[in-house]
Design a protein around this motif. Structure first.
Motif, PDB file in Angstrom:
ATOM      1  N   GLU B  52      44.666  15.526  37.713  1.00 43.68           N
ATOM      2  CA  GLU B  52      43.519  16.160  37.083  1.00 43.68           C
ATOM      3  C   GLU B  52      43.280  17.547  37.364  1.00 43.68           C
ATOM      4  O   GLU B  52      42.405  18.372  36.708  1.00 43.68           O
ATOM      5  CB  GLU B  52      42.253  15.235  37.317  1.00 43.68           C
ATOM      6  N   ALA B 109      38.057  10.455  31.038  1.00 45.77           N
ATOM      7  CA  ALA B 109      37.531  11.829  30.323  1.00 45.77           C
ATOM      8  C   ALA B 109      38.304  13.092  30.937  1.00 45.77           C
ATOM      9  O   ALA B 109      38.711  13.894  29.789  1.00 45.77           O
ATOM     10  CB  ALA B 109      36.088  11.792  30.936  1.00 45.77           C
ATOM     11  N   PRO B 110      38.681  12.907  32.034  1.00 46.44           N
ATOM     12  CA  PRO B 110      39.408  14.210  32.292  1.00 46.44           C
ATOM     13  C   PRO B 110      40.952  14.409  31.557  1.00 46.44           C
ATOM     14  O   PRO B 110      41.167  15.277  31.435  1.00 46.44           O
ATOM     15  CB  PRO B 110      39.856  14.078  33.944  1.00 46.44           C
ATOM     16  N   LYS B 112      41.342  13.115  28.757  1.00 53.98           N
ATOM     17  CA  LYS B 112      41.189  13.647  27.381  1.00 53.98           C
ATOM     18  C   LYS B 112      40.876  15.201  27.127  1.00 53.98           C
ATOM     19  O   LYS B 112      41.393  15.846  26.400  1.00 53.98           O
ATOM     20  CB  LYS B 112      39.993  12.829  26.700  1.00 53.98           C
ATOM     21  N   GLU B 113      40.263  15.678  28.165  1.00 55.89           N
ATOM     22  CA  GLU B 113      39.865  17.050  28.204  1.00 55.89           C
ATOM     23  C   GLU B 113      41.207  18.029  28.211  1.00 55.89           C
ATOM     24  O   GLU B 113      41.284  18.867  27.428  1.00 55.89           O
ATOM     25  CB  GLU B 113      39.139  17.426  29.566  1.00 55.89           C
ATOM     26  N   ARG B 114      42.151  17.385  29.015  1.00 53.16           N
ATOM     27  CA  ARG B 114      43.395  18.086  28.895  1.00 53.16           C
ATOM     28  C   ARG B 114      44.132  18.122  27.732  1.00 53.16           C
ATOM     29  O   ARG B 114      44.684  19.023  27.086  1.00 53.16           O
ATOM     30  CB  ARG B 114      44.445  17.556  30.175  1.00 53.16           C
ATOM     31  N   ALA B 117      42.749  20.386  25.198  1.00 55.37           N
ATOM     32  CA  ALA B 117      42.965  22.054  25.433  1.00 55.37           C
ATOM     33  C   ALA B 117      44.211  22.031  24.915  1.00 55.37           C
ATOM     34  O   ALA B 117      44.805  23.006  24.118  1.00 55.37           O
ATOM     35  CB  ALA B 117      43.038  22.102  26.928  1.00 55.37           C
TER      36      ALA B 117
END
Lengths: 175, 175
Positions: B52, B109-110, B112-114, B117
């Protein structure tokens, strides 16, 4: 198998035992062990092999065939007894190397046959190119459904089959 | 967390306990429970949040970015302690509604953020169209990896990341 399905619904997977199934079915435990290695295999065959005898979808479109296959699988996985059994069943499979070793060769083999039939027709129509990684697609579709129902505990809506079929269908299309 | 990683490797996930972790780390159990709800959460954070903090891949190609994300995930999932812990960990998550409810909002959640992006850059380049079903793609990728490592117990080769990225990348491409 009827006794198994009833018991899983009534008392849950964890509390279902071969002894209780035998008692309800009016047979000895030996009779059950002659056909199934144990609870996990018995429950799997009872609840997760329903779609295997249905005709393989043949709509003329790869995405629609995949959607139909996925809709049938989702229906099977989200039936009350199946959804109740899935987390415990996955845990038993994951903890038992004998069962794990048979996942591909035995438990997933009928689903793979159905996928291969769908892909072969898509290749004949020119929609897909030969060399589709069937095991990869099967793992991906099965994984996505397990993930929803078995791990996150979400009850997927009917749009999951359509969306998943669209992504995977386009992902293996000839171009 | 060092004590946790060591214990999982030495005695396995099932035999690892908060008491044993506390004893090895030289702290009280309360100290551990102040930060983690229990063994599953502690082991998850110890073994499955390594990628992450790495920079999000930015190769200029959707398929290559996805490949890089997947290679990092596969490396994390197939590390000896992680592979040893995964089946028991999945079973604990599946059996615990509190943890299940936090899978999307917290644990995933982390990741998904990646993914978001990577997709945003692909949309800017015109490789993907807006409206990529990010949750579906995340579930599909995570599901495929869980399925291999956690359920079937296979150690995936490096080609899994490339093949999966190719299918999913093409599956969400603009055309």
């Amino acid at each position: 198998m009827t006794a198994t399905a009833e018991l899983v619904l009534e008392v849950g997977y964890a509390a279902t035992s071969i002894g209780a199934v035998a008692a309800r079915a009016g047979v000895g435990k030996d009779t059950i062990y002659r056909r199934w290695s144990g609870k996990a295999e018995l429950v799997y065959e009872t609840l997760f092999t329903q779609t295997e005898t249905a005709p393989v979808p043949d709509t003329g479109s790869l995405a629609e065939d995949l959607t139909a296959l996925l809709e049938a699988l989702l229906e099977e996985f989200t039936a009350p007894a199946a959804a109740a059994a899935l987390p415990g069943l996955l845990a038993d499979f994951a903890a038992n190397p004998d069962l794990q070793a048979r996942i591909r060769t035995q438990f997933l083999a009928p689903a793979k046959e159905r996928l291969v039939a769908v892909f072969e027709r898509a290749i004949q129509r020119g929609e897909a190119v030969p060399g589709v990684p069937v095991d990869l697609v099967l793992d991906t579709l099965a994984g996505a459904i397990f993930f929803h129902v078995g791990l996150v505990g979400e009850r997927p809506g009917p749009e999951l089959a359509t969306q998943l079929a669209a992504v995977i269908g386009q992902g293996i299309e000839a171009r």
